[in-house]
Design a protein around this motif. Structure first.
Motif, short mmCIF file in Angstrom:
data_model
loop_
_atom_site.label_atom_id
_atom_site.label_comp_id
_atom_site.label_asym_id
_atom_site.label_seq_id
_atom_site.Cartn_x
_atom_site.Cartn_y
_atom_site.Cartn_z
N ILE A 160 0.84 -1.20 0.00
CA ILE A 160 0.00 0.00 0.00
C ILE A 160 0.87 1.25 0.00
O ILE A 160 0.63 2.21 -0.74
N ALA A 161 1.94 1.24 0.84
CA ALA A 161 2.84 2.39 0.89
C ALA A 161 3.53 2.59 -0.46
O ALA A 161 3.67 3.72 -0.95
N LEU A 162 3.97 1.49 -1.07
CA LEU A 162 4.75 1.61 -2.31
C LEU A 162 3.88 1.93 -3.52
O LEU A 162 4.31 2.61 -4.45
N VAL A 163 2.66 1.43 -3.54
CA VAL A 163 1.86 1.59 -4.76
C VAL A 163 1.37 3.03 -4.94
O VAL A 163 1.13 3.48 -6.06
N ALA A 164 1.21 3.76 -3.83
CA ALA A 164 0.55 5.05 -3.89
C ALA A 164 1.16 5.97 -4.94
O ALA A 164 0.45 6.45 -5.84
N TYR A 165 2.44 6.24 -4.85
CA TYR A 165 3.08 7.12 -5.83
C TYR A 165 3.62 6.37 -7.03
O TYR A 165 3.83 6.96 -8.08
N THR A 166 3.83 5.05 -6.90
CA THR A 166 4.34 4.30 -8.05
C THR A 166 3.31 4.28 -9.17
O THR A 166 3.65 4.47 -10.34
N ARG A 167 2.04 4.07 -8.83
CA ARG A 167 1.02 4.02 -9.89
C ARG A 167 0.79 5.37 -10.55
O ARG A 167 0.22 5.45 -11.63
N MET A 168 1.23 6.45 -9.88
CA MET A 168 1.09 7.80 -10.42
C MET A 168 2.38 8.29 -11.07
O MET A 168 2.50 9.48 -11.41
N ALA A 169 3.37 7.41 -11.20
CA ALA A 169 4.71 7.87 -11.57
C ALA A 169 4.75 8.55 -12.94
O ALA A 169 5.56 9.45 -13.16
N ALA A 170 3.86 8.15 -13.85
CA ALA A 170 3.85 8.77 -15.18
C ALA A 170 3.60 10.28 -15.10
O ALA A 170 4.11 11.05 -15.91
#
Lengths: 199, 199
Positions: A160-170
């Protein structure tokens, strides 16, 4: 009194708290708090959280908690979002601290400047791209060499911590197409959390 | 096999791990790892910890852990360094995450540049002084309004995390004379950990 979450819907750190509460079926009031307009710097807000940061949570008894990781840990205690095995749990903490220190300050900060401050890539410190890409590569390598999740046999607070900004990285000019294992993992996490793909 | 700690003695993050292990009377081998000479960027070290950071710990069974906060939590589990009360424990986490995000990147980084890279104050990003001073002021305010310790009724991992770079802040050009409550608290933590004052 219902739990109150002061959060900005554009902030991955705030969404982490929302997703944990939703996953645990806890009810709460979400108080939309716009970071870009200075709402976290008012006297009223600073009295609540002197760090002037969201997410900030007011518990049912009126006590206040800040820092997405600490809030998530508080609510998720005794749930399966925290691995039962001591080493898996330690790895969960490792990824949570690493995300705040070595991922968020680059991936999230570059996104904020580009998407919300209207900055062009050329105006930004090149370290943001370099270190952000390094962080994503490290996640890709960990997923390629490991299991489906970052800590333990199922979704945990680390994912949950890692996905938050990773999925928005584009949004920050990072090309997720370079990281196929990350893309597959984002799909798994979104599936578990019932989220639509981020656009 | 004995626990192995790869650490640099000049690093507050590494000392946190040392203090926790010492406090818990755990035996370990300390492998001095000089950050300034690139020892954390060798192939051998990166195979151990792909993040290329110290502290890195190899447990008795050969498994590896990184991130000072995660390592401290792993060893301190079930000890009185972690508050028994759920809210106190959450506050401990809050301060640990806050230290890594809002204190260390300014107070520790300014110290590193000034003391170990030989930089003058004028060469440094003014944000380091401004945000580092802000972090220290926040700690001073919390201690003035609160108890003797940052989370709960006695020394916890929050104090250990916060004291590491706070007691060295003068190295980074921060004047601890401005923060009498911090100074008294540093003395209490040093007393508990059996440390001599930092010079």
């Amino acid at each position: 009194m219902t739990i109150k979450v002061y959060g900005d819907s554009i902030s991955g750190n705030c969404l982490k708290v929302k997703w944990v509460l939703d996953r645990l079926n806890l009810s709460y009031d979400w108080i939309e708090t716009d970071v870009t307009s200075g709402s976290t710097r008012t006297q009223t807000f600073l009295a609540l959280n002197p760090a002037g940061q969201v997410p900030t949570v007011v518990l049912e008894d009126g006590r206040v908690l800040a820092q997405s990781g600490a809030i998530a840990l508080y609510f998720a205690e005794n749930s399966d979002l925290i691995p039962a095995d001591a080493y898996d749990r330690a790895k969960m903490f490792e990824w949570m601290f690493w995300e705040q220190y070595s991922h968020e300050p680059y991936v999230a900060v570059r996104r904020f400047h580009m998407r919300y401050m209207g900055k062009a890539a050329e105006e930004l410190d090149p370290k943001l791209l370099e270190r952000g890409s390094g962080a994503l590569q490290r996640m890709e390598d960990a997923l390629r060499g490991g299991g489906d999740w970052f800590a333990g046999p199922r979704l945990s607070l680390a994912d949950i911590a890692l996905v938050a900004y990773t999925r928005m990285a584009a949004d920050g000019g990072f090309d997720l197409g370079l990281y196929p294992h990350i893309q597959a993992w984002i799909g798994r996490v979104e599936g578990e959390l019932g989220l639509s793909p981020y656009v």
